[in-house]
Design an enzyme around this catalytic site. Structure first.
Site, mmCIF file in Angstrom:
data_model
loop_
_atom_site.group_PDB
_atom_site.id
_atom_site.type_symbol
_atom_site.label_atom_id
_atom_site.label_comp_id
_atom_site.label_asym_id
_atom_site.label_seq_id
_atom_site.Cartn_x
_atom_site.Cartn_y
_atom_site.Cartn_z
ATOM 1 N N ASP A 67 3.939 4.692 67.683
ATOM 2 C CA ASP A 67 4.536 5.908 67.129
ATOM 3 C C ASP A 67 3.982 7.168 67.790
ATOM 4 O O ASP A 67 3.030 7.095 68.578
ATOM 5 C CB ASP A 67 4.313 5.965 65.603
ATOM 6 C CG ASP A 67 2.977 5.364 65.172
ATOM 7 O OD1 ASP A 67 2.020 5.429 65.956
ATOM 8 O OD2 ASP A 67 2.912 4.818 64.064
ATOM 9 N N ASN A 136 -0.265 3.192 51.683
ATOM 10 C CA ASN A 136 1.008 2.973 50.977
ATOM 11 C C ASN A 136 1.788 1.789 51.559
ATOM 12 O O ASN A 136 2.958 1.600 51.241
ATOM 13 C CB ASN A 136 1.874 4.244 51.016
ATOM 14 C CG ASN A 136 2.317 4.603 52.432
ATOM 15 O OD1 ASN A 136 1.975 3.921 53.392
ATOM 16 N ND2 ASN A 136 3.080 5.676 52.571
ATOM 17 N N HIS A 138 2.618 1.266 54.762
ATOM 18 C CA HIS A 138 3.424 1.463 55.971
ATOM 19 C C HIS A 138 2.801 0.736 57.164
ATOM 20 O O HIS A 138 1.581 0.586 57.243
ATOM 21 C CB HIS A 138 3.660 2.953 56.282
ATOM 22 C CG HIS A 138 2.483 3.717 56.766
ATOM 23 N ND1 HIS A 138 2.229 5.028 56.408
ATOM 24 C CD2 HIS A 138 1.457 3.393 57.616
ATOM 25 C CE1 HIS A 138 1.142 5.455 57.009
ATOM 26 N NE2 HIS A 138 0.651 4.486 57.746
ATOM 27 N N GLU A 143 7.653 4.189 56.477
ATOM 28 C CA GLU A 143 7.193 4.503 55.135
ATOM 29 C C GLU A 143 7.960 3.654 54.112
ATOM 30 O O GLU A 143 8.993 3.055 54.441
ATOM 31 C CB GLU A 143 7.409 6.001 54.866
ATOM 32 C CG GLU A 143 6.655 6.931 55.833
ATOM 33 C CD GLU A 143 5.144 6.963 55.606
ATOM 34 O OE1 GLU A 143 4.583 6.018 55.007
ATOM 35 O OE2 GLU A 143 4.505 7.935 56.053
HETATM 36 C C1 F6R Z 1 -0.760 4.297 63.817
HETATM 37 C C2 F6R Z 1 0.080 3.649 62.828
HETATM 38 C C3 F6R Z 1 -0.238 3.660 61.370
HETATM 39 C C4 F6R Z 1 -1.714 3.415 61.079
HETATM 40 C C5 F6R Z 1 -1.967 3.530 59.585
HETATM 41 C C6 F6R Z 1 -3.424 3.311 59.242
HETATM 42 O O1 F6R Z 1 -0.234 4.116 65.111
HETATM 43 O O2 F6R Z 1 1.070 3.123 63.195
HETATM 44 O O3 F6R Z 1 0.523 2.672 60.718
HETATM 45 O O4 F6R Z 1 -2.074 2.147 61.539
HETATM 46 O O5 F6R Z 1 -1.575 4.789 59.136
HETATM 47 O O6 F6R Z 1 -4.164 4.368 59.774
HETATM 48 P P1 F6R Z 1 -5.750 4.241 59.865
HETATM 49 O O7 F6R Z 1 -6.022 3.115 60.742
HETATM 50 O O8 F6R Z 1 -6.187 5.551 60.464
HETATM 51 O O9 F6R Z 1 -6.216 4.027 58.468
#
Ligand code: F6R
Length: 258
Positions: A67, A136, A138, A143
């Protein structure tokens, strides 16, 4: 789905890295799906040590980020292009031309998403997709209520995600509201999925995606439908798993040929 519970974040990074390293040793031209955020940093660091010691090379491998934020300045240290360059390309010595990040600054964002999907297809698809998970549920920035069939597209970040990611920015108001993200359908096309999660803040999401019903309310639960998904968590992230003892028993008695 294989669930591996390890004592702490260090072990999670090491075991996840050995799994990725096996894929790259078997196929040095492997295509990796690359997550950003804090979850995979231990994994990348452990891979980086193997590269530094000359035990592993990503010189023929390719990468596709999950992303990117929309509209973030190209030189912003928290753009995922910058994070991928710092944490992955430099550390693992990928050839920069082989690592792709969705273009969040494109004048035509929809066209950029189509191009990104085309690039993945042209590379032969993703061999192993590295994932983190949001509190959450995702994965990527899909989301809650994201379509299971979705492809790379523009999404609006949930308020919870903006609040969680504010730690990377000076203020929550600096976190972009929109992003480009691989869709759940895109992620599910990868031949192998590897999700890592650590810490108590991820415990509810891990329980929901591993043991809950498959539901777009917890997008990561779609991993239950993947034929080769591995989830590696530390004890804190595992603490709401009802079948934790079974997962530990299974891993302790792992079939050596699997
Ligand atoms: C990042 C991504 C998100 C993160 C998620 C967890 O490229 O795709 O899904 O993996 O938000 O973020 P962290 O690892 O910072 O807790």
């Amino acid at each position: 789905m294989e669930v591996i519970i390890l004592p702490g974040a260090t072990e999670v990074g090491e075991v996840a890295a050995s799994l990725v390293a096996d894929v790259v040793r078997a196929n040095p031209a492997a295509v990796l799906g690359l997550a950003t955020g804090s979850s995979p940093l231990g994994l990348y660091a452990a891979l980086g040590r193997q590269v530094a010691e000359g035990d592993l090379s990503f010189s023929r491998a390719s990468g596709f980020a999950l992303d990117e934020y929309v509209g973030i300045p190209a030189d912003h240290p928290q753009s995922y292009a910058a994070v991928i360059e710092r944490e992955v390309v430099d550390l693992l010595q990928f050839r920069p031309s082989r690592v792709h990040v969705p273009d969040g600054r494109a004048s035509d964002l929809n066209a950029a998403c189509v191009r990104f999907e085309d690039d993945i297809r042209a590379a032969g698809g993703v061999d192993i997709q590295i994932l983190g998970v949001g509190a959450n549920g995702h994965i990527g920035f899909n989301e809650p209520t994201s379509s299971f069939a979705s492809r790379t597209r523009v999404k609006t970040l949930a308020p919870k995600t903006i609040a969680d990611n504010a730690r990377f920015f000076e203020a929550a108001s600096d976190v972009p509201i929109h992003c480009l993200t691989q869709g759940l359908g895109t992620i599910m096309d990868a031949r192998r999925l590897l999700l890592v999660a650590t810490g108590a803040a991820k415990a509810e999401a891990i329980a929901a995606i591993v043991e809950g019903p498959v539901s777009s309310m917890w997008p990561g639960s779609i991993l239950q439908h993947h034929r080769h998904a591995t989830i590696i968590v530390d004890a804190e992230a595992a603490r709401r798993l009802e079948l934790a003892e079974y997962y530990r028993h299974t891993y302790a008695n792992k079939n050596p040929v699997s």
